[in-house]
Motif scaffolding. Structure first.
Motif, mmCIF file in Angstrom:
data_model
loop_
_atom_site.group_PDB
_atom_site.id
_atom_site.type_symbol
_atom_site.label_atom_id
_atom_site.label_comp_id
_atom_site.label_asym_id
_atom_site.label_seq_id
_atom_site.Cartn_x
_atom_site.Cartn_y
_atom_site.Cartn_z
ATOM 1 N N ASP A 1 50.251 28.411 37.472
ATOM 2 C CA ASP A 1 49.074 28.685 36.648
ATOM 3 C C ASP A 1 48.136 29.671 37.322
ATOM 4 O OD1 ASP A 1 50.028 27.004 34.756
ATOM 5 O OD2 ASP A 1 48.466 25.481 34.921
ATOM 6 N N GLY A 2 48.566 30.226 38.454
ATOM 7 C CA GLY A 2 47.793 31.278 39.111
ATOM 8 C C GLY A 2 46.586 30.781 39.876
ATOM 9 N N ALA A 3 46.729 29.683 40.627
ATOM 10 C CA ALA A 3 45.583 29.110 41.345
ATOM 11 C C ALA A 3 44.921 30.123 42.272
ATOM 12 C CB ALA A 3 46.037 27.883 42.145
ATOM 13 N N TYR A 4 45.724 30.841 43.059
ATOM 14 C CA TYR A 4 45.148 31.799 44.007
ATOM 15 C C TYR A 4 44.487 32.963 43.281
ATOM 16 C CZ TYR A 4 47.823 29.235 47.518
ATOM 17 O OH TYR A 4 48.326 28.250 48.339
ATOM 18 N N GLU A 5 45.130 33.405 42.205
ATOM 19 C CA GLU A 5 44.574 34.516 41.440
ATOM 20 C C GLU A 5 43.253 34.135 40.775
ATOM 21 O OE1 GLU A 5 48.816 35.127 42.148
ATOM 22 O OE2 GLU A 5 47.682 33.440 41.321
ATOM 23 N N LEU A 6 43.128 32.888 40.327
ATOM 24 C CA LEU A 6 41.881 32.438 39.717
ATOM 25 C C LEU A 6 40.730 32.504 40.717
ATOM 26 C CD1 LEU A 6 43.131 29.346 37.669
ATOM 27 C CD2 LEU A 6 42.275 31.507 36.734
ATOM 28 N N VAL A 7 40.974 32.054 41.943
ATOM 29 C CA VAL A 7 39.930 32.112 42.964
ATOM 30 C C VAL A 7 39.577 33.564 43.273
ATOM 31 C CG1 VAL A 7 39.337 31.531 45.355
ATOM 32 C CG2 VAL A 7 40.586 29.893 43.943
ATOM 33 N N ASP A 8 40.594 34.424 43.373
ATOM 34 C CA ASP A 8 40.336 35.846 43.629
ATOM 35 C C ASP A 8 39.489 36.461 42.525
ATOM 36 O OD1 ASP A 8 41.776 35.778 45.978
ATOM 37 O OD2 ASP A 8 43.611 36.621 45.103
ATOM 38 N N ARG A 9 39.790 36.119 41.275
ATOM 39 C CA ARG A 9 39.046 36.700 40.151
ATOM 40 C C ARG A 9 37.599 36.210 40.140
ATOM 41 N NH1 ARG A 9 42.816 35.344 35.203
ATOM 42 N NH2 ARG A 9 41.086 36.231 33.974
ATOM 43 N N LEU A 10 37.391 34.947 40.476
ATOM 44 C CA LEU A 10 36.025 34.424 40.551
ATOM 45 C C LEU A 10 35.244 35.115 41.668
ATOM 46 C CD1 LEU A 10 36.825 30.665 39.964
ATOM 47 C CD2 LEU A 10 35.344 32.052 38.503
ATOM 48 N N LEU A 11 35.873 35.238 42.837
ATOM 49 C CA LEU A 11 35.191 35.863 43.973
ATOM 50 C C LEU A 11 34.956 37.351 43.741
ATOM 51 C CD1 LEU A 11 37.000 34.120 46.967
ATOM 52 C CD2 LEU A 11 34.584 33.885 46.342
ATOM 53 N N SER A 12 35.847 37.988 42.975
ATOM 54 C CA SER A 12 35.683 39.422 42.726
ATOM 55 C C SER A 12 34.419 39.715 41.924
ATOM 56 C CB SER A 12 36.908 39.980 41.986
ATOM 57 O OG SER A 12 36.961 39.495 40.648
ATOM 58 N N GLY A 13 33.927 38.710 41.184
ATOM 59 C CA GLY A 13 32.703 38.887 40.410
ATOM 60 C C GLY A 13 31.449 38.557 41.185
ATOM 61 N N LEU A 14 31.602 38.192 42.463
ATOM 62 C CA LEU A 14 30.461 37.831 43.299
ATOM 63 C C LEU A 14 30.305 38.848 44.423
ATOM 64 C CD1 LEU A 14 31.112 33.969 43.569
ATOM 65 C CD2 LEU A 14 29.781 35.214 41.841
ATOM 66 N N PRO A 15 29.075 39.121 44.856
ATOM 67 C CA PRO A 15 28.846 40.189 45.834
ATOM 68 C C PRO A 15 29.120 39.771 47.274
ATOM 69 C CG PRO A 15 26.774 39.181 45.262
ATOM 70 C CD PRO A 15 27.812 38.523 44.393
#
Length: 272
Positions: A170-184
């Motif tokens: 379900d893309g667990a690592y990718e989900l965290v990356d996408r969330l962090l990519s939206g944070l500075p």
């Protein structure tokens, strides 16, 4: 600030299937769960008697990590997988250190929305808000959080006892990356995760299959697999640690936590 008004929403709560948030509430001794949650919870405790202590240890980690982050200048928090309110909640810890802290809670269980008012009792100087959304939809979460938080300034992303319900497929690592990519830069990730590193393989397999039979996916990850969520981030000392051993001086010990190793890891890290 007020959040979504549960009275204005058509809350559809499926009480025929167990839900991790309600099982967690049962482990913590709460009353906001259904017989189906308690039934599966009891089966899990029969397999692994440490489960209720694990739930309390995860909650205690959240308290300590939030306190550490607030003491070290973080004033914005995005807590995904909030769960049913159990005092003290994250905003009470953060605003106890920094009254102007801003907190956005997020969960996908309608019963959490039904209790969201308890999460919105902010200090006058601060703000709390609640989003009904799923961690698998990071775009919606970031869009909603951006209406409350200043996403050009550091945010602490809290994923406590959540990602072990998201399998790799379900893309667990990718989900965290996408969330962090939206944070500075300067934002932080605080996270805990269950592991089978300290559990016999047959027992871990039985627990995973038992949960799957109830419609709950469990992805137990090793220390190295947990550490991978922090790739590219700067880990705060002591790095990846067994949950109850992460800065124990910042909180109170949980009864039973020293009766053998609690099978879970925790860590906090900064985004460069």
């Amino acid at each position: 600030m007020t959040g979504q008004d549960p009275a204005q929403d058509d809350l559809i709560i499926d009480s025929s299937k167990p839900h991790p948030a309600r099982m967690y509430d049962w482990y913590l001794g709460g009353k906001d769960n259904y017989p189906v949650d308690e039934e599966l919870g009891r089966q899990m405790v029969a397999l692994e008697p440490r489960v209720p202590v694990m739930a309390r240890v995860n909650r205690a980690f959240m308290h300590r990590a939030t306190r550490w982050l607030a003491q070290n200048g973080i004033r914005q928090f995005l807590d995904i997988g909030t769960g049913i309110p159990t005092e003290p909640n994250l905003h009470q810890i953060a605003q106890g250190v920094a009254p102007d802290a801003r907190v956005v809670y997020c969960d996908n269980d309608p019963i959490v929305l039904a209790h969201a008012a308890a999460l919105l009792r902010s200090t006058p100087e601060g703000v709390t808000e609640y989003l009904q959304a799923d961690v698998r939809d990071p775009a919606t979460i970031l869009e909603g959080a951006g209406k409350v938080l200043d996403l050009s300034r550091p945010v602490a992303l809290s994923l406590v006892a959540l990602l072990h319900f998201i399998p790799d497929e379900d893309g667990a690592y990718e989900l965290v990356d996408r969330l962090l990519s939206g944070l500075p830069s300067g934002s932080c990730l605080m996270m805990t995760h269950a592991t089978a590193d300290f559990t016999p393989q047959d027992k871990a397999t039985e627990a995973t299959e038992k949960l799957r039979s109830g419609g709950v996916t469990l992805a137990l990850r090793s220390r190295d697999e947990f550490a991978r969520f922090f790739d590219g981030l700067d880990l705060v000392e002591p790095g990846v640690e067994v949950v109850h051993r992460w800065h124990p001086e910042l909180g109170e010990p949980v009864p039973g936590q020293d009766d053998g190793i609690i099978p879970g890891y925790g860590a906090v890290a900064r985004k460069p």
